[in-house]
Design an enzyme around this catalytic site. Structure first.
Site, PDB file in Angstrom:
ATOM      1  N   GLU A  41      -4.061  11.528  18.686  1.00  0.00           N
ATOM      2  CA  GLU A  41      -2.663  11.949  18.661  1.00  0.00           C
ATOM      3  C   GLU A  41      -1.858  11.381  19.822  1.00  0.00           C
ATOM      4  O   GLU A  41      -0.636  11.202  19.715  1.00  0.00           O
ATOM      5  CB  GLU A  41      -2.567  13.479  18.661  1.00  0.00           C
ATOM      6  CG  GLU A  41      -3.014  14.177  19.931  1.00  0.00           C
ATOM      7  CD  GLU A  41      -4.482  14.563  19.929  1.00  0.00           C
ATOM      8  OE1 GLU A  41      -4.865  15.479  20.683  1.00  0.00           O
ATOM      9  OE2 GLU A  41      -5.241  13.932  19.164  1.00  0.00           O
ATOM     10  N   HIS A  70      -8.890  11.668  21.330  1.00  0.00           N
ATOM     11  CA  HIS A  70      -7.643  12.306  20.899  1.00  0.00           C
ATOM     12  C   HIS A  70      -6.677  11.242  20.361  1.00  0.00           C
ATOM     13  O   HIS A  70      -5.858  10.706  21.115  1.00  0.00           O
ATOM     14  CB  HIS A  70      -6.989  13.043  22.070  1.00  0.00           C
ATOM     15  CG  HIS A  70      -7.714  14.270  22.497  1.00  0.00           C
ATOM     16  ND1 HIS A  70      -7.379  15.530  22.060  1.00  0.00           N
ATOM     17  CD2 HIS A  70      -8.777  14.423  23.323  1.00  0.00           C
ATOM     18  CE1 HIS A  70      -8.197  16.417  22.610  1.00  0.00           C
ATOM     19  NE2 HIS A  70      -9.061  15.771  23.383  1.00  0.00           N
ATOM     20  N   CYS A 120     -12.008  16.152  18.984  1.00  0.00           N
ATOM     21  CA  CYS A 120     -12.709  16.595  20.190  1.00  0.00           C
ATOM     22  C   CYS A 120     -13.601  17.796  19.861  1.00  0.00           C
ATOM     23  O   CYS A 120     -14.619  17.639  19.210  1.00  0.00           O
ATOM     24  CB  CYS A 120     -11.697  16.906  21.289  1.00  0.00           C
ATOM     25  SG  CYS A 120     -12.428  16.980  22.947  1.00  0.00           S
TER      26      CYS A 120
END
Length: 616
Positions: free
Chosen positions: A530, A528, A401
Site C-alpha cells: 500500500e 506493505h 504482513c
C-alpha cells in the site's frame, strides 16, 4: 530554493496535509520540481512507537523511516520518494543539539532554545530541501513545509520562532506562507463566522509570521461578504483568500485551488510567474479526468477490512488509498465495511451476540476480504477465522504482513491438521511455530528495530498471479515493517500441503509472498504494498484483489501491466450494492446464499455502508 510554509489555525484536522500536497500538485503541474517537509512538534523522534488509534497509521519510507502519515499524502500526490529526514520532530531536533553539545561543538556556550534549537531547525530544513526526491539530479525548485498542530500550541513555539527567522533569512520573494483556517457555521445562526480565523491570524502575526494566503476551510463555498470581511480584518488581499470547501473526493482539491487561481498568487509571491517570458499554466488534464471519473462510478465493489483499529480510518489510511486507486482503475465505486476482528471470535458471541452476528454478516456479504498489518494478539483469532472463511468459500483475499502470517497459521491448523499452530509472538511455547521472531530484531528496544524499508523480493516462479500482476518481472522492491516471519524450517511441509511461497528474499529464508493455486485470488505478502500505490498507478496486488472481486482478474493478468486500463463488463444494475459477475456468469445479487443489501443513498458523493460514511 523557494519555500512554501503551510500552517493551521483554530482546530486540528483541517486537512493541512492534503492542502500542502495539493499545492505541490498545482506547482508541479506548472513545470516546477517539488519536495516536501513535515514538521511534527511532538517529542518522539519518529512515529514508529505511536498508537495508530491516537495518531493514525505509521507510514514507512524506502529508507526505513517511520514517519507521519502526511508524508504518505505527499508521496501519493506528487509521486516522489522522501527520506526519513523529510519528517522533522522536536525529538529529532533536541537529540541532534544534545549530541552536538556532548561532542563540544558549541565550544562551551550555554545551549539554549534560541539560538541553538532554532538554528538547528533552519539548518535541517535547508539541508533536506536540497535532497532530490523525484529521481532527477540536483535540488528541487520549491520546498513545501507543513507545520503540524495548531498556531498557539506551546510545543510548536520553537518552530514558529525558527520559521520566522527563516523567512527573513531566505528573503522576500523566496518564502510564501499559506495559513489554513476554519470558517464555521453555527446552526443556531446559520451564518459563516470569521472571528476564529481573525484570532488565528492575529496570533500568527504576534509570533512574527504574516500569511500571504488564507486557505479557508468550510462546509460550503464562502459568501462574498465573508471574503471581504476576512480581507479587511486579516490584512490579506481578497484575491489571496482561497476557499477549500467540502468536495466529493480529495482529488478535487488541486482543481479547486486552480479554479481560484491560487497558483498565480503563490508564483507571484515567489517570483516564479514565468519561464523564459512565458506564464506558467498548470496542466492538470489527467488529474481532472481522474477526479471526475471517481465521482461518476456507480457500480460498487464491497471490501471487508478485518482489523483491530477499525474505530479510526486513518489507522489504515494507505490501505484505503490503495484500495481506492485499484477500484478506480477497475471502474468500481469502493465501499469498505469495517469488521473488528475480535467481533468474529466465539468469545464475542457469548458476550455480545449482536456485534458477533453483525461482523459475520458483513464478512459474508463482502466481495473481497483484506486483513491488514498489525501488532499484538488482540483480535488475531478473528483474523484467522476471516482467512479461513475466504479460503473455504473462494472469496478473493489479500493478507498484508500480519495478514499473511495469520493465513499461514490458519492453513497449518485447518489443512495440515496442526491445531496448536501459532506465531511465537502470540504463543512463545507453541509446538508448531509457523511464525517466528526474526534474528536481527530487538524485543527490548521498540523504536526502529524492525525489518524496515525497501527490500527486494525474488519471484520463484512466473506461473503465479502475483508475478503476472507485477508484469512478469523477476523481482520487486517493496517496503517492510515487521518483526516476525514465516518459519523457514516449516516451508517444505507447507508447500507439500499446497501453500506456495512464490516470493522469497535473496537468502531464500524469508518468505515474502504466498498463494493458493486452486483459489480465485488468495494472496499474502510480508511487505506493505500500500505504501507505493499512487493515483493512476495502483499497487499490483491491490489491483489484483479488486479485479478478482469484480470478475476482471483474467483481463488484468492478460494485460500483463499493473497500470492497465480495464473496460468495465456490462452487468445488470439490479439496485443491489454489488453487481458482480459470479462463478455462474450472472450478476444476481447473491453469493453463498446471502442476499446483498440495497445500496444506501449517496450523501455528498460518499457511499454509506453499515450506517457509517466510507472515507476514501
Amino acid at each position: 530554493m523557494k519555500y512554501v510554509l503551510v500552517t493551521g489555525g483554530v482546530v486540528s484536522g483541517l486537512g493541512k496535509g492534503v492542502t500542502a500536497s495539493s499545492i505541490g500538485v498545482l506547482l508541479k503541474a506548472c513545470g516546477l520540481r517539488i519536495t516536501s517537509i513535515k514538521i511534527d512538534p511532538y517529542l518522539n523522534t519518529d512515529a514508529g512507537t505511536m498508537s495508530p488509534i491516537e495518531h493514525g497509521e505509521v507510514y514507512v519510507l524506502d529508507d526505513g523511516g517511520e514517519v507521519d502519515l502526511d508524508l504518505g499524502n505527499y508521496e501519493r500526490f506528487l509521486d516522489i520518494k522522501l527520506t526519513r529526514d523529510n519528517n522533522i520532530t522536536t525529538g529529532k531536533i533536541y537529540q541532534s543539539v544534545i549530541n552536538k553539545e556532548r561532542q563540544g561543538v558549541y565550544l562551551g556556550k550555554t545551549v539554549q532554545v534560541v539560538p541553538h534549537i532554532t538554528d538547528e531547525i533552519q539548518e535541517w530544513i535547508e539541508r533536506v530541501a536540497s535532497i532530490p526526491v523525484d529521481g532527477k539530479e540536483g535540488p528541487a525548485d520549491v520546498c513545501i513545509i507543513e507545520l503540524g498542530g495548531t498556531i498557539g500550541d506551546i510545543e510548536s513555539m520553537q518552530f514558529i520562532e525558527a520559521l520566522g527567522q527563516f523567512s527573513y533569512r531566505v528573503g522576500q520573494g523566496n518564502f510564501c506562507l499559506v495559513h489554513v483556517s476554519l470558517v464555521p457555521v453555527l446552526n443556531a445562526v446559520g451564518e459563516q463566522k470569521t472571528k476564529p480565523t481573525q484570532h488565528s491570524v492575529r496570533g500568527l502575526r504576534s509570533l512574527g509570521l504574516a500569511p500571504d494566503i488564507l486557505a479557508c476551510r468550510s462546509a460550503k463555498e464562502l459568501d462574498g461578504n465573508v471574503k471581504e470581511k476576512l480581507s479587511q480584518f486579516c490584512h490579506v488581499p481578497a484575491s489571496n483568500i482561497v476557499n477549500l470547501y467540502d468536495v466529493s473526493n480529495i482529488w478535487h482539491i488541486p482543481l479547486v485551488l486552480k479554479e481560484q487561481k491560487a497558483h498565480e498568487v503563490i508564483l507571484k509571491v515567489l517570483n516564479l510567474q514565468s519561464v523564459g517570458g512565458v506564464p506558467r499554466v498548470p496542466k492538470l488534464d489527467e488529474w481532472t479526468e481522474r477526479a471526475k471519473k471517481c465521482d461518476s462510478l456507480d457500480i460498487a465493489v464491497r471490501i471487508a477490512m478485518v482489523g483491530k483499529y477499525t474505530s479510526l480510518s486513518d489507522a489504515y489510511l494507505s490501505v484505503l488509498k490503495a484500495l481506492l486507486h485499484a477500484s478506480v482503475a477497475c471502474n468500481r465505486k469502493l465501499v469498505v465495511d469495517w469488521v473488528p476482528s475480535s467481533d468474529l471470535e466465539e468469545s464475542t458471541r457469548e458476550e455480545n451476540a449482536e456485534a458477533y452476528h453483525s461482523a459475520w454478516n458483513l464478512l459474508k456479504e463482502a466481495e473481497g476480504i483484506l486483513v491488514p498489518g498489525g501488532f499484538g494478539d488482540r483480535g488475531v483469532e478473528g483474523k484467522i477465522l476471516a482467512a479461513k472463511y475466504a479460503r473455504e468459500n473462494k472469496i478473493p483475499f489479500l493478507g498484508i504482513c500480519l495478514g499473511m502470517q495469520i493465513a499461514v497459521i490458519e492453513f497449518a491448523r485447518s489443512v495440515m491438521k496442526l491445531p496448536s499452530a501459532n506465531s511465537t509472538e502470540f504463543d512463545p511455547d507453541t509446538r508448531s511455530p509457523c511464525v517466528v521472531f526474526m534474528p536481527e530484531g530487538s524485543k527490548i528496544q521498540m523504536g526502529g528495530t524492525m525489518r524496515l524499508g525497501s527490500r527486494r523480493t525474488y519471484f520463484q516462479t512466473s506461473n503465479c498471479k502475483a508475478s503476472k500482476l507485477y508484469g512478469n518481472v523477476s523481482y520487486v522492491d517493496e517496503r517492510h515493517r515487521h518483526r516476525y516471519e514465516v518459519n523457514p524450517e516449516m516451508v517444505p511441509q507447507f508447500e507439500k500441503a499446497g501453500l506456495m511461497f512464490v516470493g522469497k528474499d535473496e537468502t531464500q529464508k524469508r518468505m515474502e509472498i504466498i498463494e493458493l493455486q486452486n483459489h480465485p485470488f488468495y494472496v499474502g505478502v510480508q511487505f506493505h504494498p500500500e505504501y507505493k500505490s499512487r493515483p493512476g498507478k495502483p499497487s499490483a496486488l491491490f489491483l489484483g484483489l479488486i479485479a478478482a472481486a469484480t470478475g476482471q482478474l483474467s483481463t488484468v493478468l492478460q494485460s500483463n501491466s499493473k497500470s492497465c486500463k480495464i473496460t468495465p463488463k456490462k452487468v445488470q444494475k439490479n439496485g443491489y450494492l454489488n453487481s458482480k459477475l459470479y462463478q455462474n456468469g450472472h450478476a444476481d445479487g447473491q453469493m453463498n446464499g446471502h442476499v446483498k443489501k440495497p445500496l444506501k443513498p449517496l450523501v455528498n458523493g460518499n457511499y454509506y455502508a453499515n450506517g457509517n460514511r466510507v472515507h476514501v
